[in-house]
Design a protein around this motif. Sequence first.
Motif, mmCIF file in Angstrom:
data_model
loop_
_atom_site.group_PDB
_atom_site.id
_atom_site.type_symbol
_atom_site.label_atom_id
_atom_site.label_comp_id
_atom_site.label_asym_id
_atom_site.label_seq_id
_atom_site.Cartn_x
_atom_site.Cartn_y
_atom_site.Cartn_z
ATOM 1 N N THR A 1 1.007 -0.970 0.099
ATOM 2 C CA THR A 1 -0.060 -0.043 0.132
ATOM 3 C C THR A 1 0.839 1.231 0.106
ATOM 4 N N PRO A 2 0.347 2.226 -0.765
ATOM 5 C CA PRO A 2 0.916 3.565 -0.617
ATOM 6 C C PRO A 2 1.435 4.258 0.615
ATOM 7 N N TYR B 1 -6.970 10.671 -6.425
ATOM 8 C CA TYR B 1 -7.447 10.553 -7.788
ATOM 9 C C TYR B 1 -7.364 8.924 -8.369
ATOM 10 N N GLY B 2 -6.424 8.207 -7.916
ATOM 11 C CA GLY B 2 -6.373 7.142 -8.277
ATOM 12 C C GLY B 2 -7.446 6.046 -7.858
ATOM 13 N N THR B 3 -7.759 6.457 -6.574
ATOM 14 C CA THR B 3 -9.020 5.780 -5.908
ATOM 15 C C THR B 3 -10.406 6.051 -6.862
ATOM 16 N N GLN B 4 -10.268 7.271 -7.609
ATOM 17 C CA GLN B 4 -11.626 7.692 -8.453
ATOM 18 C C GLN B 4 -11.172 7.094 -9.796
ATOM 19 N N GLY C 1 -5.793 -7.169 -15.660
ATOM 20 C CA GLY C 1 -6.838 -6.317 -15.218
ATOM 21 C C GLY C 1 -6.745 -5.564 -13.873
ATOM 22 N N PRO C 2 -7.450 -4.775 -13.573
ATOM 23 C CA PRO C 2 -7.051 -3.989 -12.280
ATOM 24 C C PRO C 2 -6.876 -4.691 -11.224
ATOM 25 N N VAL D 1 -4.666 1.451 -15.143
ATOM 26 C CA VAL D 1 -6.021 0.639 -14.507
ATOM 27 C C VAL D 1 -5.554 0.876 -13.229
ATOM 28 N N PHE D 2 -6.849 0.913 -12.366
ATOM 29 C CA PHE D 2 -6.617 1.063 -10.901
ATOM 30 C C PHE D 2 -7.225 0.063 -10.245
ATOM 31 N N SER D 3 -6.198 -0.638 -9.292
ATOM 32 C CA SER D 3 -6.763 -1.471 -8.257
ATOM 33 C C SER D 3 -7.937 -0.680 -7.391
ATOM 34 N N ARG D 4 -8.640 -1.590 -6.817
ATOM 35 C CA ARG D 4 -9.623 -0.998 -5.723
ATOM 36 C C ARG D 4 -8.901 -0.166 -4.767
ATOM 37 N N SER D 5 -7.698 -0.530 -4.473
ATOM 38 C CA SER D 5 -6.964 0.627 -3.502
ATOM 39 C C SER D 5 -6.566 1.892 -4.224
ATOM 40 N N GLY D 6 -6.731 1.917 -5.307
ATOM 41 C CA GLY D 6 -6.117 3.226 -6.180
ATOM 42 C C GLY D 6 -4.823 3.048 -6.663
#
Length: 140
Positions: free
Chosen positions: A3-4, A16-19, A104-105, A126-131
């Motif tokens: 996690t970041p 923004y990544g989570t969006q 895929g994400p 693409v973004f994972s659920r965590s952004g």
Amino acid sequence: MLTPVVDDDGAPFWGYGTQGELRIQACANPDCGELRFPPRPCCPHCQSFDSEWRRMSGKGRVWSYVVPHPPLLPAYAEQAPYAVIVVELAEAPRIRLVGNLVSGPDAPLNSVPPERIRIGVKVQVVFSRSGLPRWVLERP
């Protein structure tokens, strides 16, 4: 999954990544406007403290890659081999982001065989659920 570590300067990037948006910090000085990554409080070109977040297309190309053998982190051993890529953004070639090439994400890190990776191949964010930004082949 890693996690970041979110700090004040980078928090908007992760938000923004989570969006599902890839945005890069830019100098808001009208005489400059340079994009910068990683995010920081001051523009390295004109020293302005004014900034904004510009939406990117999320398109890029593989600039470099590595397949860690053995994986650098023990928790990732069961997903090896997997690729870590450096992506040069299409609209900002000086900006390069590190991530994984996946199918895929939320796909596993090893969802794209390393043999399919080539320098210069086009990718899309693409973004994972965590952004977390990840990358897929533009034409799988």
